[in-house]
Scaffold this motif. Sequence first.
Motif, PDB file in Angstrom:
ATOM      1  N   VAL A  14       0.846  -1.199   0.000  1.00  0.00           N
ATOM      2  CA  VAL A  14       0.000   0.000   0.000  1.00  0.00           C
ATOM      3  C   VAL A  14       0.879   1.246   0.000  1.00  0.00           C
ATOM      4  O   VAL A  14       2.102   1.160   0.154  1.00  0.00           O
ATOM      5  N   ASP A  15       0.234   2.384  -0.160  1.00  0.00           N
ATOM      6  CA  ASP A  15       0.935   3.670  -0.153  1.00  0.00           C
ATOM      7  C   ASP A  15       1.773   3.841   1.118  1.00  0.00           C
ATOM      8  O   ASP A  15       1.286   3.565   2.213  1.00  0.00           O
ATOM      9  N   ARG A  16       2.989   4.296   0.975  1.00  0.00           N
ATOM     10  CA  ARG A  16       3.913   4.630   2.072  1.00  0.00           C
ATOM     11  C   ARG A  16       4.431   3.410   2.827  1.00  0.00           C
ATOM     12  O   ARG A  16       4.968   3.538   3.934  1.00  0.00           O
ATOM     13  N   ALA A  17       4.276   2.233   2.234  1.00  0.00           N
ATOM     14  CA  ALA A  17       4.822   1.026   2.865  1.00  0.00           C
ATOM     15  C   ALA A  17       6.350   1.012   2.770  1.00  0.00           C
ATOM     16  O   ALA A  17       6.999   0.254   3.490  1.00  0.00           O
ATOM     17  N   GLY A  18       6.896   1.832   1.865  1.00  0.00           N
ATOM     18  CA  GLY A  18       8.356   1.905   1.718  1.00  0.00           C
ATOM     19  C   GLY A  18       8.878   1.292   0.426  1.00  0.00           C
ATOM     20  O   GLY A  18      10.072   1.017   0.308  1.00  0.00           O
ATOM     21  N   LYS A  19       8.007   1.122  -0.563  1.00  0.00           N
ATOM     22  CA  LYS A  19       8.411   0.470  -1.819  1.00  0.00           C
ATOM     23  C   LYS A  19       9.563   1.202  -2.511  1.00  0.00           C
ATOM     24  O   LYS A  19      10.561   0.601  -2.883  1.00  0.00           O
ATOM     25  N   THR A  20       9.378   2.515  -2.691  1.00  0.00           N
ATOM     26  CA  THR A  20      10.377   3.280  -3.445  1.00  0.00           C
ATOM     27  C   THR A  20      11.709   3.295  -2.699  1.00  0.00           C
ATOM     28  O   THR A  20      12.778   3.072  -3.286  1.00  0.00           O
ATOM     29  N   THR A  21      11.643   3.528  -1.382  1.00  0.00           N
ATOM     30  CA  THR A  21      12.852   3.531  -0.548  1.00  0.00           C
ATOM     31  C   THR A  21      13.586   2.202  -0.691  1.00  0.00           C
ATOM     32  O   THR A  21      14.808   2.168  -0.897  1.00  0.00           O
ATOM     33  N   ARG A 143       3.399   7.951   8.645  1.00  0.00           N
ATOM     34  CA  ARG A 143       4.489   8.302   7.721  1.00  0.00           C
ATOM     35  C   ARG A 143       4.138   9.501   6.854  1.00  0.00           C
ATOM     36  O   ARG A 143       4.768   9.730   5.824  1.00  0.00           O
ATOM     37  N   ALA A 180       6.829  -4.536   7.019  1.00  0.00           N
ATOM     38  CA  ALA A 180       7.386  -3.224   6.666  1.00  0.00           C
ATOM     39  C   ALA A 180       7.309  -2.228   7.826  1.00  0.00           C
ATOM     40  O   ALA A 180       7.651  -1.057   7.660  1.00  0.00           O
ATOM     41  N   ARG A 182       9.119  -2.309  10.435  1.00  0.00           N
ATOM     42  CA  ARG A 182      10.421  -2.212  11.109  1.00  0.00           C
ATOM     43  C   ARG A 182      11.246  -1.069  10.517  1.00  0.00           C
ATOM     44  O   ARG A 182      10.768  -0.340   9.658  1.00  0.00           O
ATOM     45  N   THR A 183      12.490  -0.919  10.974  1.00  0.00           N
ATOM     46  CA  THR A 183      13.318   0.185  10.451  1.00  0.00           C
ATOM     47  C   THR A 183      13.667  -0.096   8.982  1.00  0.00           C
ATOM     48  O   THR A 183      13.605  -1.252   8.520  1.00  0.00           O
ATOM     49  N   ILE A 184      14.046   0.957   8.287  1.00  0.00           N
ATOM     50  CA  ILE A 184      14.414   0.836   6.865  1.00  0.00           C
ATOM     51  C   ILE A 184      15.516  -0.219   6.700  1.00  0.00           C
ATOM     52  O   ILE A 184      15.457  -1.055   5.796  1.00  0.00           O
TER      53      ILE A 184
HETATM   54  P1  ADP Z   1       5.969   3.985  -1.022  1.00  0.00           P
HETATM   55  O1  ADP Z   1       6.848   4.011  -2.248  1.00  0.00           O
HETATM   56  O2  ADP Z   1       5.566   2.604  -0.645  1.00  0.00           O
HETATM   57  O3  ADP Z   1       4.783   4.907  -1.114  1.00  0.00           O
HETATM   58  P2  ADP Z   1       8.161   5.412   0.268  1.00  0.00           P
HETATM   59  O4  ADP Z   1       9.387   4.588   0.082  1.00  0.00           O
HETATM   60  O5  ADP Z   1       7.977   6.586  -0.653  1.00  0.00           O
HETATM   61  O6  ADP Z   1       6.849   4.494   0.222  1.00  0.00           O
HETATM   62  O7  ADP Z   1       8.123   5.880   1.777  1.00  0.00           O
HETATM   63  C1  ADP Z   1       7.084   6.719   2.284  1.00  0.00           C
HETATM   64  C2  ADP Z   1       7.627   7.561   3.447  1.00  0.00           C
HETATM   65  O8  ADP Z   1       7.911   6.718   4.556  1.00  0.00           O
HETATM   66  C3  ADP Z   1       8.932   8.291   3.117  1.00  0.00           C
HETATM   67  O9  ADP Z   1       8.935   9.515   3.805  1.00  0.00           O
HETATM   68  C4  ADP Z   1      10.003   7.349   3.660  1.00  0.00           C
HETATM   69  O10 ADP Z   1      11.172   8.035   4.022  1.00  0.00           O
HETATM   70  C5  ADP Z   1       9.303   6.774   4.882  1.00  0.00           C
HETATM   71  N1  ADP Z   1       9.724   5.389   5.185  1.00  0.00           N
HETATM   72  C6  ADP Z   1       9.994   4.393   4.304  1.00  0.00           C
HETATM   73  N2  ADP Z   1      10.311   3.259   4.953  1.00  0.00           N
HETATM   74  C7  ADP Z   1      10.219   3.521   6.275  1.00  0.00           C
HETATM   75  C8  ADP Z   1      10.431   2.742   7.474  1.00  0.00           C
HETATM   76  N3  ADP Z   1      10.774   1.444   7.424  1.00  0.00           N
HETATM   77  N4  ADP Z   1      10.242   3.348   8.658  1.00  0.00           N
HETATM   78  C9  ADP Z   1       9.862   4.643   8.726  1.00  0.00           C
HETATM   79  N5  ADP Z   1       9.670   5.441   7.653  1.00  0.00           N
HETATM   80  C10 ADP Z   1       9.838   4.893   6.437  1.00  0.00           C
END
Ligand code: ADP
Length: 212
Positions: A14-21, A143, A180, A182-184
């Motif tokens: 889902v949105d903000r799960a950390g996919k792009t990161t 997030r 997802a 947990r920490t990055i």
């Molecule tokens: P998505 O691509 O799934 O929408 P993003 O990678 O863009 O998610 O991350 C969304 C936000 O959450 C960003 O601000 C990112 O820095 C933050 N973030 C990503 N992974 C984590 C994590 N494991 N813990 C806390 N914050 C995170």
Amino acid sequence: MSCRRGALIVLEGVDRAGKTTQCQKLVQALQQSGRAAEIMRFPDRTTKIGQLISSYLEKKSNLEDHTVHLLFSANRWEMVPLMKQKLEQGINLVVDRYAFSGVAFTSAKPGFSLEWCKNPDVGLPKPDLVMFLQLNPNMAANRGEYGIERYETSAFQRTVHQRFEELMQDFSVNWKVIDAARTIEEVHKDIKLLSEEIICLVENRPVGKLWS
Ligand code: ADP
Ligand code: 2DT
């Protein structure tokens, strides 16, 4: 020339799960360990079809629901020759969203079955590994605010999440659920390990066809 192919690795969630990161960190880590790796994302907003999709997502234009679903699929199909070429060259592709997002988002709209939504993507290159970044809606909310694009509401995202859960019942796809929350770095460690394993496992196997 090496006959070893690259792996097709997809991150969903889902949105903000950390996919792009996580896609970015994985590509960096693979490159640092001497493997060829490139990032791709869908929708790819750079093509003509991608620009139609982007304008729709930004609410600058309206498109009929079936039509936009087919455009998202066409946006994947137009990249297939390039994807196949790169995989054959031994480049590992790390993909931010794929057909699973396509099905989960459209089937979250009223009147769209999972089966209808899957059809246009049948036969796409089959991912060797799909990692679903699992994050509950409250954690996602911490997030940051939702953006202003289409689909960015908590009610719609909850339905999308249910559709992903249904898609994950299909064992013909190599799903791995990643916690997802947990920490990055912790999340990255799991993703890197699973990716390295699959890269070795599939290097001499042909690329499969999705949902066929
Ligand atoms: P998505 O691509 O799934 O929408 P993003 O990678 O863009 O998610 O991350 C969304 C936000 O959450 C960003 O601000 C990112 O820095 C933050 N973030 C990503 N992974 C984590 C994590 N494991 N813990 C806390 N914050 C995170
Ligand atoms: P981002 O560019 O922020 O990931 O948002 N989507 C995506 C679909 O509806 N169908 C698809 O096939 C794909 C790949 C998910 C893109 C938005 O578009 C949705 C969020």
